[in-house]
Write a protein that holds these residues in place. Sequence first.
Motif, short mmCIF file in Angstrom:
data_model
loop_
_atom_site.label_atom_id
_atom_site.label_comp_id
_atom_site.label_asym_id
_atom_site.label_seq_id
_atom_site.Cartn_x
_atom_site.Cartn_y
_atom_site.Cartn_z
N CYS A 1 -4.88 -23.88 -8.41
CA CYS A 1 -3.72 -23.00 -8.46
C CYS A 1 -4.21 -21.57 -8.50
N GLN B 1 0.03 -28.47 -2.29
CA GLN B 1 -1.04 -28.34 -1.31
C GLN B 1 -1.68 -29.69 -1.00
N ASP B 2 -2.15 -29.74 0.26
CA ASP B 2 -2.89 -30.93 0.68
C ASP B 2 -4.17 -31.04 -0.14
N LYS B 3 -4.57 -32.27 -0.40
CA LYS B 3 -5.76 -32.41 -1.25
C LYS B 3 -7.01 -31.85 -0.60
N TYR C 1 -4.71 -29.98 -8.92
CA TYR C 1 -4.68 -29.04 -7.80
C TYR C 1 -5.26 -27.71 -8.23
N ARG D 1 3.75 -22.72 -5.87
CA ARG D 1 3.51 -22.95 -4.44
C ARG D 1 2.23 -23.77 -4.20
N CYS D 2 1.32 -23.76 -5.18
CA CYS D 2 0.07 -24.47 -4.98
C CYS D 2 0.20 -25.98 -5.24
N ARG D 3 1.25 -26.33 -5.91
CA ARG D 3 1.34 -27.70 -6.38
C ARG D 3 1.37 -28.73 -5.25
N ASP E 1 -5.62 -36.59 -6.00
CA ASP E 1 -4.38 -35.85 -5.90
C ASP E 1 -3.57 -35.77 -7.20
N LEU F 1 -7.12 -29.13 1.15
CA LEU F 1 -7.08 -27.70 0.84
C LEU F 1 -7.55 -27.48 -0.60
N ASN F 2 -7.08 -28.35 -1.49
CA ASN F 2 -7.53 -28.24 -2.88
C ASN F 2 -9.04 -28.32 -2.99
#
Length: 506
Positions: A142, A164-166, A140, A160-162, A137, A168-169
Motif C-alpha cells: 500500500c 491490486q493484482d498480486k 498487499y 486504491r491499493c487493496r 493474495d 503488481l504487489n
Amino acid sequence: MAQSEGIERLITILEEEAPHLLEKREKKERRVGLPELKNAKKGKVVLRFAPNPNGPLSFGHARGIVINGTYAKEFDGELILRFDDTDTSIKPPLLSAYEEIPNEAEWLLGFKPHRIIIASDRIDQYYSYARQMLEQDFGYVCNCSADEFRQFRIGKINCRCRGQDKNLNLQMWEKMLDGTYKAGDAVVRVKTGMELKNPALRDWPALRIQDTEKNPHPRKEIGSKYRVWPLLDFQSAVEDHLQGVTHIIRGKDLMDSTRKQTLLYQHFGWKYPETMYWGRVKVHEWGGFSTSQMRKDIEAGKFEGWDDPRLPTISALKKRGITADALRNFWIELGITQKDISVPLATLYSHNTKKIDDFAPRISFVRNPKEIQLEGDYPKSISVPVHPNVESMGDREIDVSNSKIYIESSDFGDAKIRLKGFADFDFDGIKANHVSTERSDKRPIVHWVSEDSKIEACLIFPDDGKLTRIHGVLEKNNYDIGTTLQLERIGYGIMIDKSTILFTHE
RNA sequence: GCUCGUAUAGUGUAGUGGCCCAUCAUAAAGGACUCUCAUUCCUUUGACCCGGGUUCAAAUCCCGGUACGAGCACCA
C-alpha cells in the motif's frame, strides 16, 4: 413437609434417598500461586517473554519474566527470551541490553531462558512470510500515506491499493526491498477487511520501510543491511508460530494484537496460542516511567546509571538489596488479573524482609553522632550476638576501654538510657555514669558505637528522586561488599563499599 | 467517535449459582515476646460499583447504568 412432619423426618428420607446431600462439603482450599494454564501439557509448553532491548529490564518487565518463566518451569516447558528489536528510530535498541537482559532474566528466575531469539537476526524469515502473504493474495503493498489510510480506516473504505493484482504487489515489494521506495512510501498490509467493526483490525500494516542509513540498527552485523522491517504484530505472530509458542501471557494493551494476529493466523492456516492478559501495574511511590525517558535522563546525567538506586530497574533493585525471591513472590502474588492496579512498595519490601531477615547480621550505625564520655566501673569489653535469633552467627566483640562512644543526636536528651547490649547509664551533660550492667529498669534502649571500633561511614537513602547521604559512624566489621545488613533501629541496608551502606528498606 | 476490557476491605488477592454474615497477604490499631522502632506470635478494624432481571438460591448468570483503563502508530 418440614413443618408438618418435622425436620427429622426429612433427614431420614434424605439419608435413605440421597445421603450425599447431607455430607458437609469440604471447605474449598484457597488457590495459591498462579492460575491454571489452559490446555497445558507437561513438557509441551512453550512461553516467551519479548522485550524491546532499548534498555535494561525494569520492574514491570520482571512480571513478564517471572510469570512466563514460572509457568515454563512448572510445566517442564521452555521459556524463550526474544528481543523485539525491529525499530531503529523511535525506540532504538541499546547494544548493552542484549547482554544484560539475559543475565537479569537468569538472576530473576534462577535458570537461563531456554532459547534466545533476536528478531533482527530473523529478517529473512519474515520476508519469506511476507512474500507468501502477497503471493497468496492476503496481503498487499500500500502506498497510501498514513494520513490517507487513517481516513479510509475510519470510513471503512478500501484504499486504491487493496485490489491490486498480486503480481503488481510482488513488483512493489521488490521496490520496497531494493530502495526504490523510501521510508514512508509504502507498507505491506494484511487483508483483514475494512468493514471490520473494530477499527484497530482493519487491514493492519505488517512491514514498513525504515531509513537505516540515517538510523542504522545498533548491532553492527545488522547496521544498514535491511530497509524493510516487520512491525511488531507481524514479526511476533510469525515468530511465535516458528518457535511453536503454546501460550502467550502479556499485557491487555495487546488484546487487539491478539485479534490482529489471529486474523493473520487464519490466513496462514495456523493455530493461535492460548493467551492470557494482565492489566497495568503502577507502583505508588514511582508513578509513571518509561525506558525511553530513563535513557534520556541517564544520558543527561540526572542519574548515575541504569542501576541508580532511585530508578525502578532490575539492576537498581538488585543493587539496593531486593532479592530475586522477593520479586518473584511479589509478582506471583499479584497473579494475572486484568485489573489496572497500583501497589505500594511496602508489599515488595515485606516479601524481601521475609527473605533477608534470617541472614542479615545486626550492626550499629549511628547517624549524626553525639560523643559521650563514659564514667564509672563498667566492663571494658563486651560481646553481643550478631543475630538475636541465630546463635550460629556468633558474637561481635566491642572494645570500650577508652570510654568514648557515640549515640545518635536524636537519642541524646533522655536522662536515663540503656546502651544496647552493654549497660544502663544516667546522663550528666555529655557524661554518662554507669548505673548497672544488668537492666535495672525500663529506660529506653539505644544503639551506639564505640570510639575504638568505629568506621566513619555514610548511609545513602534513595528518596523522592534524591539521594540523601547521612554521615555517621559504623561499627567496625569484616563484611564483604554486597552483604545485606540490618542496621539496628534503622532498617536493612547493603554494603556497597567498606564505608558506604545503601539503605534497602525498613 | 468506533472497538475492546475491568470493577470484592486502605492496597493487592481467592472465589466460576448453594460451602460466603466472603479467603489470604499487606497496611493500620492494640497486645505478647524481645537488651533493635527488627524478626516471630496473638487480637481487632475493614469489601462483593449502582439499578433491574433470571433462580427456591447470585459476589458468581443476563440486561442497563456508572467509573476506570486500553487499542484505533509506517512504536514495542
